[in-house]
Design a protein around this motif. Structure first.
Motif, PDB file in Angstrom:
ATOM      1  N   LEU A 101     -30.600 -11.478-104.974  1.00 27.61           N
ATOM      2  CA  LEU A 101     -32.289 -11.105-104.216  1.00 27.61           C
ATOM      3  C   LEU A 101     -31.559 -11.181-102.780  1.00 27.61           C
ATOM      4  O   LEU A 101     -31.308 -12.011-102.443  1.00 27.61           O
ATOM      5  N   SER A 102     -32.258 -10.282-102.122  1.00 28.21           N
ATOM      6  CA  SER A 102     -32.083 -10.279-100.684  1.00 28.21           C
ATOM      7  C   SER A 102     -33.213 -10.945 -99.693  1.00 28.21           C
ATOM      8  O   SER A 102     -34.282 -10.039-100.086  1.00 28.21           O
ATOM      9  N   PRO A 103     -32.717 -11.569 -99.213  1.00 26.01           N
ATOM     10  CA  PRO A 103     -34.180 -12.336 -98.425  1.00 26.01           C
ATOM     11  C   PRO A 103     -34.693 -11.638 -97.369  1.00 26.01           C
ATOM     12  O   PRO A 103     -34.111 -10.507 -96.326  1.00 26.01           O
ATOM     13  N   LEU A 104     -36.289 -11.988 -96.869  1.00 31.62           N
ATOM     14  CA  LEU A 104     -36.515 -10.989 -96.025  1.00 31.62           C
ATOM     15  C   LEU A 104     -37.486 -12.062 -95.256  1.00 31.62           C
ATOM     16  O   LEU A 104     -38.399 -12.897 -95.968  1.00 31.62           O
ATOM     17  N   SER A 105     -37.019 -12.138 -93.910  1.00 31.46           N
ATOM     18  CA  SER A 105     -37.166 -13.639 -93.391  1.00 31.46           C
ATOM     19  C   SER A 105     -38.961 -12.705 -92.128  1.00 31.46           C
ATOM     20  O   SER A 105     -39.021 -11.818 -91.366  1.00 31.46           O
ATOM     21  N   VAL A 106     -39.688 -13.433 -92.464  1.00 28.60           N
ATOM     22  CA  VAL A 106     -41.153 -12.587 -91.615  1.00 28.60           C
ATOM     23  C   VAL A 106     -41.520 -13.741 -90.839  1.00 28.60           C
ATOM     24  O   VAL A 106     -43.037 -13.715 -90.675  1.00 28.60           O
ATOM     25  N   ILE A 107     -41.369 -14.810 -90.732  1.00 32.75           N
ATOM     26  CA  ILE A 107     -41.163 -16.002 -89.368  1.00 32.75           C
ATOM     27  C   ILE A 107     -40.911 -16.081 -88.706  1.00 32.75           C
ATOM     28  O   ILE A 107     -39.537 -16.146 -89.636  1.00 32.75           O
ATOM     29  N   ALA A 108     -41.173 -15.808 -87.253  1.00 37.87           N
ATOM     30  CA  ALA A 108     -39.884 -16.372 -86.348  1.00 37.87           C
ATOM     31  C   ALA A 108     -39.634 -17.335 -85.757  1.00 37.87           C
ATOM     32  O   ALA A 108     -40.671 -18.323 -86.431  1.00 37.87           O
ATOM     33  N   GLU A 109     -38.762 -18.053 -85.082  1.00 35.99           N
ATOM     34  CA  GLU A 109     -38.834 -18.799 -84.576  1.00 35.99           C
ATOM     35  C   GLU A 109     -39.971 -19.662 -83.790  1.00 35.99           C
ATOM     36  O   GLU A 109     -40.169 -20.914 -83.430  1.00 35.99           O
ATOM     37  N   ASP A 110     -40.716 -18.687 -83.457  1.00 34.27           N
ATOM     38  CA  ASP A 110     -41.601 -19.130 -82.672  1.00 34.27           C
ATOM     39  C   ASP A 110     -43.514 -19.684 -83.809  1.00 34.27           C
ATOM     40  O   ASP A 110     -43.729 -19.923 -82.832  1.00 34.27           O
ATOM     41  N   GLY A 111     -42.898 -19.398 -84.828  1.00 38.29           N
ATOM     42  CA  GLY A 111     -43.801 -19.617 -85.744  1.00 38.29           C
ATOM     43  C   GLY A 111     -45.134 -18.374 -85.687  1.00 38.29           C
ATOM     44  O   GLY A 111     -46.130 -18.095 -86.147  1.00 38.29           O
ATOM     45  N   THR A 112     -44.521 -16.790 -84.920  1.00 35.18           N
ATOM     46  CA  THR A 112     -45.208 -15.885 -85.352  1.00 35.18           C
ATOM     47  C   THR A 112     -44.718 -14.893 -87.045  1.00 35.18           C
ATOM     48  O   THR A 112     -43.789 -14.961 -87.085  1.00 35.18           O
ATOM     49  N   MET A 113     -45.584 -13.631 -87.146  1.00 36.41           N
ATOM     50  CA  MET A 113     -45.210 -12.763 -87.530  1.00 36.41           C
ATOM     51  C   MET A 113     -44.280 -11.787 -87.639  1.00 36.41           C
ATOM     52  O   MET A 113     -43.806 -11.130 -86.607  1.00 36.41           O
ATOM     53  N   THR A 114     -43.301 -11.600 -87.607  1.00 32.47           N
ATOM     54  CA  THR A 114     -41.907 -10.728 -87.585  1.00 32.47           C
ATOM     55  C   THR A 114     -41.978  -8.897 -87.900  1.00 32.47           C
ATOM     56  O   THR A 114     -43.399  -8.817 -88.613  1.00 32.47           O
ATOM     57  N   SER A 115     -41.166  -8.314 -87.307  1.00 29.77           N
ATOM     58  CA  SER A 115     -41.621  -6.625 -87.646  1.00 29.77           C
ATOM     59  C   SER A 115     -41.526  -6.838 -88.973  1.00 29.77           C
ATOM     60  O   SER A 115     -42.356  -5.355 -89.241  1.00 29.77           O
ATOM     61  N   LEU A 116     -40.890  -7.136 -89.510  1.00 32.00           N
ATOM     62  CA  LEU A 116     -40.675  -6.518 -90.863  1.00 32.00           C
ATOM     63  C   LEU A 116     -41.880  -7.200 -91.944  1.00 32.00           C
ATOM     64  O   LEU A 116     -42.009  -6.107 -93.136  1.00 32.00           O
ATOM     65  N   GLN A 142     -47.797  -8.237 -87.095  1.00 37.11           N
ATOM     66  CA  GLN A 142     -47.080  -8.388 -86.117  1.00 37.11           C
ATOM     67  C   GLN A 142     -46.901  -8.833 -84.868  1.00 37.11           C
ATOM     68  O   GLN A 142     -47.774  -8.457 -84.148  1.00 37.11           O
ATOM     69  N   GLY A 143     -46.154 -10.208 -84.472  1.00 39.56           N
ATOM     70  CA  GLY A 143     -46.545 -10.589 -83.840  1.00 39.56           C
ATOM     71  C   GLY A 143     -47.642 -12.040 -83.753  1.00 39.56           C
ATOM     72  O   GLY A 143     -47.884 -13.163 -82.887  1.00 39.56           O
ATOM     73  N   LEU A 144     -48.613 -11.958 -84.757  1.00 36.76           N
ATOM     74  CA  LEU A 144     -49.890 -13.009 -84.734  1.00 36.76           C
ATOM     75  C   LEU A 144     -49.181 -14.698 -85.320  1.00 36.76           C
ATOM     76  O   LEU A 144     -47.974 -14.655 -85.569  1.00 36.76           O
ATOM     77  N   HIS A 145     -49.636 -15.177 -84.796  1.00 40.53           N
ATOM     78  CA  HIS A 145     -49.450 -16.384 -85.283  1.00 40.53           C
ATOM     79  C   HIS A 145     -49.310 -16.893 -87.025  1.00 40.53           C
ATOM     80  O   HIS A 145     -50.404 -15.726 -87.424  1.00 40.53           O
ATOM     81  N   ARG A 146     -48.401 -17.681 -87.475  1.00 36.47           N
ATOM     82  CA  ARG A 146     -48.329 -17.805 -89.165  1.00 36.47           C
ATOM     83  C   ARG A 146     -49.874 -17.703 -89.567  1.00 36.47           C
ATOM     84  O   ARG A 146     -50.164 -17.198 -90.715  1.00 36.47           O
ATOM     85  N   PHE A 147     -50.776 -18.844 -88.969  1.00 37.71           N
ATOM     86  CA  PHE A 147     -51.655 -18.878 -89.889  1.00 37.71           C
ATOM     87  C   PHE A 147     -52.984 -18.858 -89.474  1.00 37.71           C
ATOM     88  O   PHE A 147     -53.707 -18.113 -89.996  1.00 37.71           O
ATOM     89  N   VAL A 148     -52.818 -17.632 -88.508  1.00 35.27           N
ATOM     90  CA  VAL A 148     -54.304 -16.600 -88.403  1.00 35.27           C
ATOM     91  C   VAL A 148     -53.692 -15.417 -88.857  1.00 35.27           C
ATOM     92  O   VAL A 148     -54.452 -14.694 -89.698  1.00 35.27           O
ATOM     93  N   ALA A 149     -51.770 -14.941 -89.289  1.00 36.65           N
ATOM     94  CA  ALA A 149     -51.809 -14.279 -90.038  1.00 36.65           C
ATOM     95  C   ALA A 149     -52.976 -14.331 -92.181  1.00 36.65           C
ATOM     96  O   ALA A 149     -52.799 -13.497 -92.203  1.00 36.65           O
TER      97      ALA A 149
END
Length: 1121
Positions: A469-484, A490-497
């Motif tokens: 299975l190919s992984p999908l990275s949905v959380i960025a280095e700064d803890g926000t959601m990625t474009s995927l 996209q751009g929301l804080h992961r806990f807001v998302a």
């Protein structure tokens, strides 16, 4: 031993202490005196047995040992009382207001204790009210003789009348260092030199931090071992150093920048930020050295190293290059522990696994409102092609749903057998996901179906790899959601998302419930943020081969772990070890010596080309050979990341000695003789030192590892800045007021919430601050715990108890020095022959103590040593021998034997004590007269340590066994005196045995028996002869009885009334215990013990009442005449 001694004559009667010292009264000016703070019993007094009298009373009165007996009604006092002698003393009377308050408090405690006793047994876990005693402030004496740093302290002045740590610890350390006593080169010149080496390194503390009590335990244990080896004659090297602590230091400096300037590090250039870190290091780094010196650590400061020094940096680069060339270093994209706040990968040791019982709200960095955890969200995944079919999965991380690539079930789970090979619709995107089967899924947990998110879960990454299975990275280095994730996330804080995703699930009708779910949450210990698992391209160390060698080293015995129970953890860790991520996205640290070859025409499917070199020139040459292009046309970019701090610290044992260069120190002192550290560092530091040391040097970095337990506070809590219980050892050494402790908290980097919690905890634990305890007391208390057993629960009251012990030693030496007098010439130890049985006994006890200390040091079990020393100084020397010898010393002229014995006890006893209490031992040993014709050592720190062999001619185990029976007789006599309240009288005593040979054991000790038992003449009653009428009787054994004269010394009528009242109280307690039914086995055991104790006490009271009744019958009162 009495606490007060005759005051020596002084040339200046106006002064209250010796010349060159200043006595700061306990009620003197607070700022000028730096006095020891008062301390409330609840705050610190958990184990102190007694509070010493205040030192305002310096000229303490003297009284004879035997005061005139109180007159009994109508009867003649005993004629067998001992005559008084001038060397006996008593404590100061309660004349001052402070003494009166202490006396009243003592009476109150006694009343409350009596009430608790009358109520029966003390409730479990609750001490009787008033059972602990408050600390009484001591007068501080300061050493004020003008002494330049490095000059020897003036030891020709009179000793202050009482022990004062600041006076004792002044000036010695700088003299030790200047004289070179701590350097291995000096030790080769010692007469006792063995030719052997002993080397050890200090676990390098974080350079920008400060030492706490846990560090102090490490220093106390290590320095005791080092000093013993040095006195033994070994060539000793103890290496000091500090660690640059990449993440911790950078976090501290970043906090400081934000607090003072409102700036983030990314607003500065890398170079400017590093200048700020070096500035911080230069300002704060010296504090650790000051603390180590205050603790008396005998380190070779000329060999001090810092892990960011130029020489050490060369070693780090060399290690990286050699590991890469050996195929043990590689670059790969893998899941790592990621701190979104720090924006860096972190090591496992910096991840705190926090158990949550269920729904819990946490305040996290960057989140304005608390975030909920410990909840299991049930989500429906519709089955493709079947409108009414769905698979429900549970997740505690709904924010990772956009990264799901499959749903997995167990192949044998019958609930999903019909769905094998089918596809599911993603609840958010509608994309098709495979339903896969894997035996790793636990069918009995939740619904038995799990979502697979390979880019954000280590377990899912393994499962995904097995199924391609190919992984999908949905959380960025700064803890926000990625474009995927799509534009809506996209751009929301992961806990807001997370909340937005939950709302979307409800809107789509795919939300299936929410329930409490116990879980373990990974938290970054540096930032407090929740750890994310992110796929990152990093450098990794292959650990399997090196780990196997480390495990084999312990299994074969080549590497010894002590205590041995740590071997199980060692073997388990190395049998499951994975590859080690050593990349850190920081600016402070050793920059990775790897370079990316930047090509103008990169092929899309070609991996990045990396080269490793000690310098860029070397890397460019390697890159040219690898690519077939000229060096000039190549463009190299150095990896911006730095190495994990644990990588450089793993090189410490050999890099600190000059590796990779072949230095004399490396040849002489590597491998190290011993590695001593906390057990919490066994795997992360010790294990990695063993792996890298063996790989890079071809040898184990050390062959023995000694591990001590974690230090907790008196309540069993882990030391934590946020709890306010992290103490600077200097605050215990010198004492500190509560206000100062609170100011230190404000100077730290705690946020407002943490600061409030910590400040409240300090006010509760130390309401009146911390009293002055001294370095020697702190070291002795720490070493009494040693390396074995569970966590070390250390309270300040325990250190205070050790300070009282220091005071006992101080008073003992003042007594001994006074007894030696002017012109005393010591005999060589080998020529000293005891002139009396008491002299022989104390010398035998001294030799036994030396044997126990040697055994403890060889086994590295320091509690054996502290126990042996405490027992000798306190119970053998002070409580017994000094008391017994006082009447002998009162004879004129003085006998020759006891002074020689006293000198040997002081000389040998202080040398035995020196590794644990270096300052007190040096101060007192320097006052002893030197033995004639001997090459006396300039310092006790390099004097020969007493050995079992050198003192074996004094050992008399049989004599010690005989005297133990004398001590039992002393205890019996004191118990009889207490029962009949003979506070002043000195009654005659008779010993009788049915076995004639037994009494011969007592003949040699009749005079000491009388002295120690506070009795008059002691005689032997032949077997079969009737005891005098009216004498009290107590059995010593089945064959020996002791009789004590009562007639003429006790008012029977008055005392019978007291005994009757006491009996009624004890009987009331006994009846209450008999009627009480305990709930548990432990309580029943305590009840039975208390019952036995009460029954024995009642039996003694009945016997005493019978004797008193016989007295009344034999001798009527004056009223009846």
């Amino acid at each position: 031993m009495p606490e007060c001694l005759p005051r020596p004559p002084h040339p200046d009667p106006a002064r209250s202490g010796p010349q060159g010292s200043r006595r700061v009264g306990a009620r003197g000016p607070g700022v000028r005196s730096r006095r020891a703070a008062r301390a409330h019993p609840r705050g610190i007094m958990l184990s102190v047995r007694s509070a010493a009298a205040p030192l305002q009373t310096l000229r303490m009165p003297h009284s004879p040992l035997a005061s005139p007996p109180s007159r009994c009604w109508g009867l003649r006092p005993s004629q067998a009382l001992r005559r008084s002698h001038p060397l006996s003393t008593q404590s100061a009377p309660c004349g001052s207001s402070l003494s009166r308050r202490n006396h009243e408090a003592k009476q109150k405690r006694q009343r409350e204790k009596q009430m608790a006793l009358e109520a029966g047994i003390t409730p479990k876990g609750k001490a009787p009210a008033g059972s602990s005693k408050a600390w009484t402030p001591k007068e501080v004496v300061l050493y004020e003789v003008p002494t330049e740093p490095g000059e020897k302290k003036d030891v020709y002045r009179l000793l202050p009348p009482a022990y004062s740590p600041r006076y004792v610890e002044a000036a010695w350390y700088s003299w030790w260092v200047r004289e070179g006593f701590f350097k291995p080169e000096y030790q080769t010149k010692l007469p006792q030199a063995t030719g052997e080496t002993f080397s050890m390194c200090i676990p390098p503390p974080n350079v920008t931090g400060s030492l706490h009590i846990g560090h102090a335990l490490t220093v106390a244990i290590q320095d005791a071992l080092v000093r013993w080896h040095r006195m033994r004659g070994d060539q000793v090297l103890w290496i000091p150093g500090s660690d640059h602590a990449g993440i911790a230091t950078q976090a501290v400096v970043e906090k400081q920048l934000w607090k003072e300037r409102g700036m983030r590090r990314h607003e500065l250039s890398r170079e400017k930020f590093l200048r700020e870190v070096w500035k911080w290091k230069d300002e704060k780094g010296g504090e650790i050295s000051e603390q180590l010196q205050a603790l008396g650590a005998s380190l070779d400061w000329d060999r001090e190293c810092f892990t960011m020094d130029a020489g050490f940096s060369v070693a780090v680069t060399e290690a990286f290059v050699r590991l890469y060339e050996a195929g043990l270093l590689y670059r790969s994209q893998q899941l790592v522990n990621w701190s979104c706040t720090l924006r860096s990968a972190i090591s496992d040791i910096e991840v705190e696994s926090r158990p949550l019982p269920g729904h819990t709200e946490l305040q996290l960095p960057g989140c304005p409102t608390p975030v909920s955890f410990g909840l299991l969200v049930s989500v429906a995944f519709p089955v493709d092609g079947e409108p009414d079919a769905e698979v429900v999965v549970g997740t505690t991380r709904p924010e990772t749903l956009p990264g799901d690539v499959a749903v997995a079930v167990h192949p044998d789970d019958s609930r999903y057998t019909h769905l094998h090979g089918r596809q599911l619709r993603h609840p958010l995107t509608g994309q098709l996901l495979p339903l896969i089967t894997d035996s790793a899924v636990q069918p009995h947990v939740g619904t038995g179906a799990v979502k697979v998110t390979p880019a954000h879960s280590p377990a899912d990454a393994e499962l995904g790899a097995r199924h391609g299975l190919s992984p999908l990275s949905v959380i960025a280095e700064d803890g926000t959601m990625t474009s995927l994730c799509g534009d809506w996330l996209q751009g929301l804080h992961r806990f807001v998302a997370r909340e937005k995703i939950m709302s979307a699930l409800r809107e789509r009708g795919l939300f299936r419930g929410l329930q409490n779910h116990p879980m373990v949450l990974p938290i970054c210990s540096r930032s407090g943020d929740v750890i994310e698992y992110l796929l990152k391209s990093q450098w990794f160390v292959r650990c399997r081969e090196m780990g196997d060698r480390a495990a084999q080293a312990v299994e074969s015995g080549a590497l010894e772990l002590s205590p041995s129970f740590h071997q199980k953890n060692w073997q388990h860790w190395f049998s499951h070890i994975g590859d080690w991520c050593i990349s850190r996205q920081l600016w402070w640290g050793h920059r990775i010596p790897a370079y990316l070859v930047v090509e103008e025409h990169m092929k899309g499917d070609r991996e990045d080309c990396w080269v490793v070199g000690r310098t860029e020139t070397e890397a460019r040459k390697i890159a040219a050979e690898l690519t077939g292009r000229s060096e000039a046309e190549l463009t190299l970019q150095r990896d911006p990341d730095v190495l994990d701090t644990w990588f450089s610290s793993a090189l410490f044992p050999f890099a600190a000695l000059g590796w990779p260069h072949e230095t004399p120190d490396l040849a002489r002192f590597y491998p190290l003789s011993l590695l001593e550290t906390g057990s919490d560092l066994l795997l992360f530091w010790v294990g990695r030192m063993v792996m890298l040391g063996t790989q890079l040097t071809g040898q184990l970095p050390f062959t023995k590892v000694l591990l001590h337990s974690m230090v907790r506070d008196g309540q069993g809590r882990k030391m934590s800045k946020s709890l306010g219980n992290v103490l600077d050892p200097r605050d215990i050494i010198s004492g500190v007021e509560l206000q100062v402790l609170q100011e230190k908290l404000k100077d730290g980097n705690l946020d407002s919430t943490e600061l409030a919690i910590a400040a409240a905890a300090q006010r509760k634990d130390f309401p009146h601050g911390i009293p002055e305890c001294g370095t020697d007391a702190l070291r002795f208390a720490l070493c009494s715990h040693g390396a074995l057993g569970g966590d070390v629960h250390l309270s300040v009251s325990e250190v205070l108890s050790s300070r009282h012990f220091c005071n006992k030693i101080w008073n003992a030496l003042r007594f001994i020095l006074n007894a030696l007098g002017e012109g005393f010439v010591p005999q060589p130890a080998e020529e000293l022959s005891p002139s009396s049985p008491m002299d022989a006994w104390i010398l035998s006890r001294l030799a036994h103590t030396a044997q126990e200390c040697e055994r403890g040091f060889l086994a590295r079990e320091l509690p054996l040593i502290t126990h042996a020393l405490h027992h000798f100084w306190l119970h053998s020397l002070c409580d017994v021998y000094l008391e017994a010898v006082k009447p002998v010393l009162s004879h004129s002229p003085h006998p020759q034997g006891p002074p020689q014995v006293l000198f040997s006890c002081a000389d040998v006893g202080l040398r035995l004590l020196a590794p644990l209490m270096p300052f007190l031992a040096e101060e007192l040993w320097q006052r002893l007269p030197p033995r004639p014709g001997s090459n006396s050592a300039p310092s006790i720190s390099v004097a020969p340590y007493p050995t079992t062999h050198s003192l074996e001619h004094w050992r008399q185990p049989a004599l010690e066994q005989h005297f133990s029976q004398v001590q039992e007789a002393v205890q019996a006599l004191r118990a009889l005196r207490a029962t009949y309240q003979l506070t002043k009288a000195r009654p005659r005593v008779l010993l009788q045995s049915s076995e004639p040979g037994e009494l011969s054991l007592f003949k040699a000790f009749l005079e000491p028996l009388a002295t120690l038992g506070h009795c008059g003449a002691v005689g032997l009653l032949p077997p079969g002869v009737a005891a005098p009428s009216g004498w009290a009787q107590a059995p010593l054994s089945d064959t020996i009885q002791v009789y004590m004269e009562l007639q003429g010394l006790v008012d029977p009528q008055a005392h019978l009334a007291l005994l009757a009242a006491r009996r009624r109280k004890l009987q009331k307690q006994l009846d209450g215990l008999m009627a009480w039914t305990p709930s548990g086995g432990e309580e029943e055991t305590k009840r039975q013990q208390r019952l036995s104790s009460l029954q024995l006490e009642l039996s003694k009271l009945d016997k005493a009442a019978s004797h008193l009744q016989q007295l009344m019958d034999a001798c009527p009162s004056p009223k009846e005449l």
